[in-house]
Enzyme design. Sequence first.
Site, PDB file in Angstrom:
ATOM      1  N   LYS A  41       0.884  -1.165   0.000  1.00 15.05           N
ATOM      2  CA  LYS A  41       0.000   0.000   0.000  1.00 15.05           C
ATOM      3  C   LYS A  41       0.916   1.208   0.000  1.00 15.05           C
ATOM      4  O   LYS A  41       1.781   1.341   0.879  1.00 15.05           O
ATOM      5  CB  LYS A  41      -0.831   0.034   1.290  1.00 15.05           C
ATOM      6  CG  LYS A  41      -2.170  -0.649   1.183  1.00 15.05           C
ATOM      7  CD  LYS A  41      -2.869  -0.631   2.518  1.00 15.05           C
ATOM      8  CE  LYS A  41      -3.671   0.628   2.730  1.00 15.05           C
ATOM      9  NZ  LYS A  41      -4.377   0.592   4.046  1.00 15.05           N
TER      10      LYS A  41
HETATM   11  C1  E4P Z   1      -7.508   1.375   4.198  1.00 14.14           C
HETATM   12  O1  E4P Z   1      -6.829   1.425   3.181  1.00 14.14           O
HETATM   13  C2  E4P Z   1      -7.479   2.496   5.144  1.00 14.14           C
HETATM   14  O2  E4P Z   1      -6.217   2.497   5.720  1.00 14.14           O
HETATM   15  C3  E4P Z   1      -8.525   2.372   6.230  1.00 14.14           C
HETATM   16  O3  E4P Z   1      -9.647   1.692   5.761  1.00 14.14           O
HETATM   17  C4  E4P Z   1      -8.923   3.680   6.844  1.00 14.14           C
HETATM   18  O4  E4P Z   1     -10.061   3.464   7.635  1.00 14.14           O
HETATM   19  P1  E4P Z   1     -10.526   4.482   8.781  1.00 14.14           P
HETATM   20  O5  E4P Z   1     -10.924   5.757   8.112  1.00 14.14           O
HETATM   21  O6  E4P Z   1     -11.675   3.791   9.434  1.00 14.14           O
HETATM   22  O7  E4P Z   1      -9.352   4.643   9.688  1.00 14.14           O
END
Ligand code: E4P
Length: 222
Positions: free
Chosen positions: A82
């Site tokens: 990522k």
């Molecule tokens: C995924 O790629 C993100 O890191 C994550 O879903 C963010 O989620 P949140 O807004 O609930 O922290």
Amino acid sequence: MFIDSANLDEIREGFSLGLLKGVTTNPSILLKEGKRRGVIVKEILDNSEGIVFVQATGSSYEEIYADCQEILAYGNKRIALKIPANIPGFQVINRLKNQNNAPIILATAIFSVDQSLLCGLAGCDYIAPYVNRMANNNINPYEVVNKTRKIYDDRGFSTKILAASFKNTNQVVDIFTAGAHTATVSSDVLRSMASKELASASISGFNRDWYELQSRLEFVKE
Ligand code: E4P
């Protein structure tokens, strides 16, 4: 769908439903577990199936690239990267995608269509639009995903929209309707998708009647 968690109990429960394609993590999710990244990633791999997304950190091209190398050095083919969709992130994506055996890359922290367009052009495998974080900032996540999907489909980009950041199950349904290919959800959201009060009440009624029938039959001669 994917589960957005590094908690092994949540991951095991999620996979027991038989519908998940992998796990997504980020540094905030790892912080909750309080273990070294290499240790928790190995444990996640051992308790899941499919892709395990690990987020590279850093604020410069050099830092993000070095962290990607560290993650890839864990040496498991199920690990995907990522990478933030910002200037140093795109520079790293460009370098990695031009290497032999390019890793699977998810561009993360998507809040706008122009970012998504660049991710498609950069050859990212996935993008993660942050649905609830957009909604909290007066950005319409459904419009962002809908326009993104149109651009990807019109241009024949293979990039998949893996929506992330959900507060409730309605957001999940609405983002799929808007054109997301898939989504990553927390264990809480996954549980509330699979467990409905009305369904539970109906099922309890059927179970009660079944047991009642069994007890009556005990008094009926064959
Ligand atoms: C995924 O790629 C993100 O890191 C994550 O879903 C963010 O989620 P949140 O807004 O609930 O922290």
